[in-house]
Write an enzyme that holds these catalytic residues in place. Structure first.
Site, PDB file in Angstrom:
ATOM      1  N   GLU A 182      -4.591  10.115 -37.733  1.00 61.64           N
ATOM      2  CA  GLU A 182      -4.360   8.811 -37.446  1.00 61.64           C
ATOM      3  C   GLU A 182      -3.577   7.813 -38.145  1.00 61.64           C
ATOM      4  O   GLU A 182      -3.797   6.632 -38.598  1.00 61.64           O
ATOM      5  CB  GLU A 182      -5.848   7.788 -37.383  1.00 61.64           C
ATOM      6  CG  GLU A 182      -6.761   8.359 -36.332  1.00 61.64           C
ATOM      7  CD  GLU A 182      -8.172   7.618 -36.303  1.00 61.64           C
ATOM      8  OE1 GLU A 182      -8.432   6.540 -37.131  1.00 61.64           O
ATOM      9  OE2 GLU A 182      -9.186   8.112 -35.458  1.00 61.64           O
ATOM     10  N   GLU A 310     -11.457  13.891 -32.451  1.00 61.07           N
ATOM     11  CA  GLU A 310     -12.266  12.959 -32.787  1.00 61.07           C
ATOM     12  C   GLU A 310     -12.788  12.604 -31.275  1.00 61.07           C
ATOM     13  O   GLU A 310     -12.071  11.994 -30.699  1.00 61.07           O
ATOM     14  CB  GLU A 310     -11.945  12.006 -33.702  1.00 61.07           C
ATOM     15  CG  GLU A 310     -11.700  12.649 -34.959  1.00 61.07           C
ATOM     16  CD  GLU A 310     -11.412  11.390 -36.018  1.00 61.07           C
ATOM     17  OE1 GLU A 310     -11.797  10.425 -35.966  1.00 61.07           O
ATOM     18  OE2 GLU A 310     -10.716  11.833 -37.021  1.00 61.07           O
TER      19      GLU A 310
HETATM   20  O1  AHR Z   1     -14.665  10.023 -37.851  1.00 61.62           O
HETATM   21  C1  AHR Z   1     -14.623   8.828 -38.557  1.00 61.62           C
HETATM   22  C2  AHR Z   1     -13.542   8.344 -38.528  1.00 61.62           C
HETATM   23  O2  AHR Z   1     -13.039   7.750 -37.719  1.00 61.62           O
HETATM   24  C3  AHR Z   1     -12.309   9.083 -39.206  1.00 61.62           C
HETATM   25  O3  AHR Z   1     -12.156   9.322 -40.599  1.00 61.62           O
HETATM   26  C4  AHR Z   1     -11.072   8.683 -38.680  1.00 61.62           C
HETATM   27  O4  AHR Z   1      -9.956   9.501 -38.317  1.00 61.62           O
HETATM   28  C5  AHR Z   1     -11.591   7.921 -37.471  1.00 61.62           C
HETATM   29  O5  AHR Z   1     -11.230   6.452 -37.425  1.00 61.62           O
END
Ligand code: AHR
Length: 506
Positions: A182, A310
């Site tokens: 990210e 994610e």
């Molecule tokens: O999974 C929780 C968080 O969400 C992670 O650290 C990040 O990559 C995302 O914003």
């Protein structure tokens, strides 16, 4: 792939499964996990030394069992946002010499008691592949190369020898490496512009593949439908043999990562929100095609796949990251998770990996306490998918009424449908066919003509509950799996707000 025909509320819905019409191989890695140094995921989650439930390495045995039940093929580590200030060298060598550091993503203190060798050991015990994310925040290319050497090199060089000194002779052969996490996010330590990221990612990719051309490199995308995604793909998905040992059938970038969390307070916008993830997959696939066309990448170079590393239901206001993001999942959330998983199967041809965020305690299907483990509602569809929805996705035609109310995000409406019956089908290598059906309607069960099933001996697994609001607690598991059989004749009723998996052998 599924075709959808909208019908009125008073028509009879139907599902036709074409089990001999294979669409694409389902990559097992779509059932991947994610463990971040965040909240109680590592400490108190997978690693809990001194607890009677832990083994000689300090690993929780109940978590290991659950991971094995789920047959998790790959686990991402060590973050997430955490990785933007993580120096892997802090987490190797004698534990008493490892430095404690301030942790800037979730504002804690990192003891570094658990690091690379512990994670690799845990993966070995679980029987899963490690997937490491590189520090694109405060980290350097030198440091990244050192980590790759530490994990994968067999040569007589400094970091490979450090690994040996730390007790591990054989290389770990870590295949999956992400070029940051990210990096576009304003919450990121050392956030990057898309221009800066693309330049850096490309140069790092070249160096990393010079050191180990066998690795799979994952580019940091955003949601899959942003100008960041377009730009970084365009700049990095090129045909360039540098760093590939002269191999003209590969490229530096193998996968493109995207992240989407969904949530809504109301059931139907909540359960249908993952349709946005499906549309995002389609858009990402098109952007990859576009980059390849614009850059003249020959077809001998396999198309880059999507690494959805994610995904889950998460409302960060309801369950803030700094407080450990311990979401309590309802049946509505379990239906949303089913819709996510249906999407991954339907879009199997583009999916190289997906990682539920996260595997333990933090926005997770599994919650540990000092004395045991709780399986939240979302665990159950995930388990059924991972057990039975492997092999190939097959064609399926669905006729169903459609939910026509508010969606979250709003743009779902007009870009992708939101049927009450959200369906996918898969054919496993052993000849079993699985039909996954999420009936997201809060108040209506549907009697459905199901065609293409084998008559006699259809196994039925249902995940349901009294209402969409029910949650599992330590004292009561209200949502689980109910098993039954169906003779495959006549119509099948998919109960209101339920997930059903039908299985038969062809
Ligand atoms: O999974 C929780 C968080 O969400 C992670 O650290 C990040 O990559 C995302 O914003």
């Amino acid at each position: 792939m599924a075709s959808f025909t909208k019908i009125s509320e008073d028509e009879t819905p139907s599902i036709i499964v074409h089990s001999d019409h294979k669409i694409a191989k389902i990559n097992d890695n779509i059932y991947g996990g994610f463990t971040e140094h965040m909240g109680r995921c590592i400490y108190g989650g997978i690693y809990d030394p001194g607890n009677p439930l832990s083994d000689e390495h300090g690993f929780r045995k109940d978590v290991i069992e659950a991971m094995k039940d789920l047959n998790v093929p790959v686990v991402r580590y060590p973050g997430g946002n955490f990785v933007a200030t993580y120096h892997w060298l802090d987490g190797v060598g004698p534990k008493e010499q490892r430095p404690k550091r301030p942790e800037l993503a979730w504002l804690g203190i990192e003891s570094n008691e658990f690091g690379t060798d512990e994670f690799m050991k845990w993966c070995e015990v679980v029987g899963t592949d490690p997937y490491l994310c590189l520090n694109f925040g405060t980290g350097t290319l030198d440091e990244a190369l050192g980590w790759l050497e530490y994990c994968n090199s067999t040569q007589d060089t400094y970091y490979a020898n450090l690994r040996r000194k730390n007790g591990r002779e054989e290389p770990y052969n870590v295949k999956y490496w992400a070029l940051g996490n990210e990096c576009w996010g304003p919450w990121q330590v050392a956030q990057l512009t898309k221009e800066d990221y693309a330049k850096k990612a490309y140069q790092w990719a070249k160096a990393l593949k010079l050191l180990d051309p066998t690795i799979t490199l994952i580019l940091c995308g955003e949601t899959g439908y942003s100008s960041w995604d377009y730009y970084v793909l365009k700049e990095c998905v090129k045909w360039d043999v540098h760093g590939l040992g002269g191999d003209r059938t590969r490229s530096l970038i193998d996968m493109h990562s995207i992240h989407i969390y969904t949530a809504d307070k109301e059931h139907l916008p909540n359960a249908t929100a993952p349709r946005a993830a499906e549309r995002a997959i389609q858009m990402t696939s098109a952007l990859i095609d576009l980059a390849r066309i614009e850059n003249g990448v020959p077809e001998t170079v396999p198309k880059q796949t999507i690494c959805f590393d994610e995904w889950n239901v998460w409302d960060p206001i309801r369950a803030p990251g700094e407080q450990g993001a311990e979401e309590k999942y309802t049946l509505s959330d379990a239906l949303a998770v089913s819709v996510f998983l249906n999407a991954f199967i339907r879009q199997a041809k583009d999916m190289g990996m997906a990682n539920i965020a996260q595997s333990v305690n933090v926005i997770s299907p599994l919650m540990t306490s000092k004395t045991g483990i709780l399986k939240q509602t979302i665990w159950w569809p995930l388990l059924l998918f991972s057990k039975y929805m492997r092999g190939h996705s097959v064609a399926v035609n669905v006729k169903s009424p459609e939910y026509e109310g508010r969606t979250n995000p709003k743009w779902i409406r007009g870009t992708i449908e939101t049927p009450f019956l959200d369906v996918c089908a898969a054919r496993c290598e052993d000849g079993w066919v699985g039909l996954a059906v999420a009936n997201v309607s809060e108040d209506r069960g549907f009697e459905v003509e199901v065609k293409g099933v084998a008559e006699g001996g259809v196994k039925v697994y249902t995940v349901g509950g009294e209402s969409v609001h029910v949650v599992n607690t330590e004292s009561e598991e209200k949502v689980g799996i109910k098993e039954s059989e169906w003779d495959g004749k006549g119509k099948f009723t998919f109960g209101k707000h339920s997930f059903t998996l039908l299985r038969w052998k062809v």
